[in-house]
Structure formats: C-alpha cells, structure tokens
Design an enzyme around this catalytic site. Structure first.
Site, short mmCIF file in Angstrom:
data_model
loop_
_atom_site.label_atom_id
_atom_site.label_comp_id
_atom_site.label_asym_id
_atom_site.label_seq_id
_atom_site.Cartn_x
_atom_site.Cartn_y
_atom_site.Cartn_z
N TRP A 59 23.66 -29.97 -71.41
CA TRP A 59 24.48 -28.80 -71.75
C TRP A 59 25.57 -29.13 -72.75
O TRP A 59 25.85 -28.36 -73.67
CB TRP A 59 25.07 -28.16 -70.49
CG TRP A 59 24.03 -27.44 -69.68
CD1 TRP A 59 23.65 -27.69 -68.39
CD2 TRP A 59 23.22 -26.32 -70.10
NE1 TRP A 59 22.67 -26.82 -68.01
CE2 TRP A 59 22.38 -25.98 -69.02
CE3 TRP A 59 23.11 -25.59 -71.29
CZ2 TRP A 59 21.45 -24.92 -69.09
CZ3 TRP A 59 22.19 -24.55 -71.37
CH2 TRP A 59 21.37 -24.23 -70.28
N ASP B 99 33.39 -26.64 -69.76
CA ASP B 99 32.32 -25.83 -69.20
C ASP B 99 32.19 -26.22 -67.73
O ASP B 99 31.78 -27.34 -67.42
CB ASP B 99 31.03 -26.13 -69.97
CG ASP B 99 29.82 -25.36 -69.42
OD1 ASP B 99 29.94 -24.72 -68.37
OD2 ASP B 99 28.76 -25.43 -70.07
N LYS C 66 25.74 -19.54 -61.12
CA LYS C 66 25.52 -20.74 -60.32
C LYS C 66 26.35 -20.73 -59.06
O LYS C 66 25.83 -20.72 -57.96
CB LYS C 66 25.78 -21.98 -61.16
CG LYS C 66 24.55 -22.35 -61.96
CD LYS C 66 24.77 -22.61 -63.39
CE LYS C 66 23.43 -22.65 -64.13
NZ LYS C 66 23.59 -22.92 -65.55
#
Ligand SMILES: *Cc1c(COP(=O)(O)O)cnc(C)c1O
Length: 359
Positions: free
Chosen positions: A102, A172, A196
């Site tokens: 990511w 993030d 999530k």
C-alpha cells in the site's frame, strides 16, 4: 442461519450488535417512517446524526480541537491522490516510506503531482521488516512524510510513531485506526478507508490539522479539496449516508466496549495467541520481523504449500472464511480487527491445529 467467522481483510466483519441494530431500524429510522438510506442528507435528523458521529469519533481518539474530522468518498486510495493535491502547498517534494504494497501504491500515485523521495525501502524482494528510523534519508524540505501504519497485505505494523521534526507526518491507518491509542497531535493528517476497522465500504475518514487545509493545487477536483469538505461539514455533495450511518453505530459500539483502550488490550491478546500458536507449530510459519508483526493482519504460510487449497476448503467447512492471503503475496492471512472476538481466534487455532495433526 449461522454466522461464520469472517477473517476478510476488507470489507470486513462488523460487530454483530451493530448489524442487528441496522436490521431493526432499517425500515423506520428515528421514527421517520423511512430508512436512513431514503432521507435527505441535509435534513435535521441526518445532520444531527453526523454531528454526533463526529463527536464520538473525537472522543474515541482524543482528537484535539485544531483538527478537522472529515468523511469523504474515494476510500483509502482516494487519499493517495487527495493528500498530495492538498498538502504540497507550493512545495515540490514529498517523502514516502515504503514498507509494503500500500505504501508503494501511495507513492506511485503521488508521483503524478510531485517528486517523490523514496526515503525508505523496506525490502525490494518482499516486505518483512522496517528499516530503523535512524537509517531513513528524509528531506527536511519535503512537504510531508507519508507512511502506512499497518500494511494490510504484508502484515507489517509500526509499533511507534516516526519522528519527522517539523515536516508534517501523514499516515494511512486504513487497517488499524481505532485498534489502539495514539497521539493524534504527532500527525499532520491521518486517514483510513472505513471498510476494514470502521464500517462498510464507501468512505474514508480523514483527520487533518487545520493549518494544512486550504492550499490545494489549482487543478484539484472540487470533491478532492479538503477545504470544501471542511466548509460543508462533509456534506459538500451527497455522501454515502448508509455507510456513514453504520460507521456511527460502530463508534457507539466502540464506546460501549470501553473505547479504544479496551480494544487495544483485546487486540494484543488475540494477536499474541495466534502468533504464539504459529511460532510453536512445525506446520505453519510467519516470517515478519518480530518487532513489526501486525496485530490486525496475521499472515502465515503452510510449509507445505501444496496443502493450501485443502486448508482453505477445510476452514470453510469449519465456519472460518476468507483466510486466503492477498493475491500479491499468496499464503494465508487472518484479519482480526476490533469486531473479531477472541473466540474466533480460538476457533482458528483449533482448526489449524487439527489440520496440522491430520495432515
Ligand atoms: C485497503 C487499503 C487501502 C485501499 O483502500 P480502498 O478503500 O480499497 O481504496 C489503502 N491502504 C491500506 C493500508 C489498506 O489496507
């Protein structure tokens, strides 16, 4: 109907009491005779709900007054673009710390808008560790430093907040926000795709320090300018009201559980149990540097990978689903976010043990 234990990385399992409340008030929300999906986002009821949700979020994370809390569309990856568009503020460079897939993708997106200093490369052959902070080559003139606090695919998590001096730190936290306590004031901006650890898919939660808003690049699409969302309290255009609503219920559930501190304790217990089992097994292994193992996404492999399909099929039979690792890395992954009870980890360990013994 029986509910299984769902180890999906995202969209992920939600707290059962939240789903039950959604079901119970689906047809008639707040006595309106209509569902929350069918009413105006500008009506009093929804506005009040949105205000309460922000207040609960602020309480849960102890967010200081000089930070805005925004609910925006575009999920986690929308922020990969929104961060450079808004935070460059006349500067030409930004630092990106690469510790997994990511963070790498975030850097690739930022390259469209600025020069990206790939200040830290965890490992080009696969990501198994985080280089020590004192080896990082950060640029003191960078607009910001971006890193991913928990690499959902690779199973790597920062156990500390990196110090970046006066350069704003951006994180993030898509897969670990609300999983433990931390000091927001160390950050310029924190974001998370909500699917999530917070709610259903459809939004990102952004927590941004006031002084970083209002200087977006001229080309910034109106929906990607934080200032518009600040001015309109995240009601700049029609938001995904249902997603927002479920996030609000999750916040209430978190508060009822004892808040983030309680989650932090439970998450530590769950992760430790699972890692202990894997480490003591001769059938499974996890190769992440012990210091940086994720408490949220536990990746593991079978020594005999030819047994992978049988492992997954048997798990499904046992009511344990979505254990397959991300397609980029293979293997297995058990995502054990806030909503996953310790009993799920116990069930998984039992199954893993049985499968190993019968192999
Ligand atoms: C899932 C994830 C993303 C991408 O989120 P989308 O909402 O699918 O865009 C980004 N960063 C991290 C750390 C993630 O886990």
């Amino acid at each position: 109907m029986t509910r299984v234990y769902n180890f999906s990385a995202g969209p992920a399992t939600l707290p059962l009491p939240v789903l039950e409340q959604v079901r119970d008030e689906l047809l008639d929300w707040h006595g309106l005779g209509a569902s929350v999906m069918e009413i105006s986002h500008r009506g009093t009821e929804f506005r009040e709900f949105a205000q309460q949700t922000e207040a609960d979020c602020r309480q849960l994370l102890a967010i200081p007054d000089n930070y805005h809390v925004l609910f925006v569309q575009g999920g986690g990856r929308g922020q990969f673009s929104m961060v450079p568009l808004n935070l460059l503020r006349g500067k030409t460079h930004a630092d990106y710390v690469e510790t997994g897939i990511w963070s790498k993708l975030a850097a690739r997106e930022a390259e469209k808008y600025c020069v990206v200093n790939q200040s830290v490369m965890a490992d080009s052959s696969g990501y198994f560790t985080i280089p020590d902070r004192d080896t990082w080559q950060l640029d003191p003139h960078a607009a910001y430093v971006h890193y991913v606090d928990n690499e959902t695919v690779n199973g790597i998590e920062f156990p500390y907040i990196p110090d970046t001096g006066d350069v704003p730190l951006v994180s993030d936290m898509s897969s670990n926000l609300f999983s433990r306590q931390f000091d927001i004031s160390r950050f310029g901006l924190v974001y998370a795709g909500v699917q999530k650890n917070i709610g259903p898919a459809g939004m990102a939660l952004v927590i941004v320090r006031e002084d970083l808003v209002g200087q977006a690049l001229k080309i910034t699409p109106c929906l990607y300018d934080y200032q518009n969302h600040v001015t309109e309290h995240s009601l700049y255009n029609t938001p995904p009201t249902f997603t927002w609503y479920v996030c609000g219920l999750v916040f209430k559930w978190l508060i009822a559980q004892g808040g983030v501190a309680a989650m932090e304790q439970q998450n530590a217990v769950k992760a430790e149990k699972l890692y202990n089992f894997i480490d003591s097994s001769e059938f499974y292994h996890n190769d992440i540097d012990l210091r940086y193992r994720s408490r949220m996404n536990v990746v593991f492999r079978l020594y005999d990978e030819s047994r992978n399909e049988a492992f997954l099929a048997g798990a499904k039979q046992a009511g344990l689903i979505s254990l397959k690792g991300h397609r980029y890395v293979g293997g297995m992954r058990a995502s054990i976010y806030n909503a996953m009870p310790e009993s799920a980890v116990d069930a998984l360990i039992n199954y893993m043990d049985d499968f190993a013994n019968n192999a």
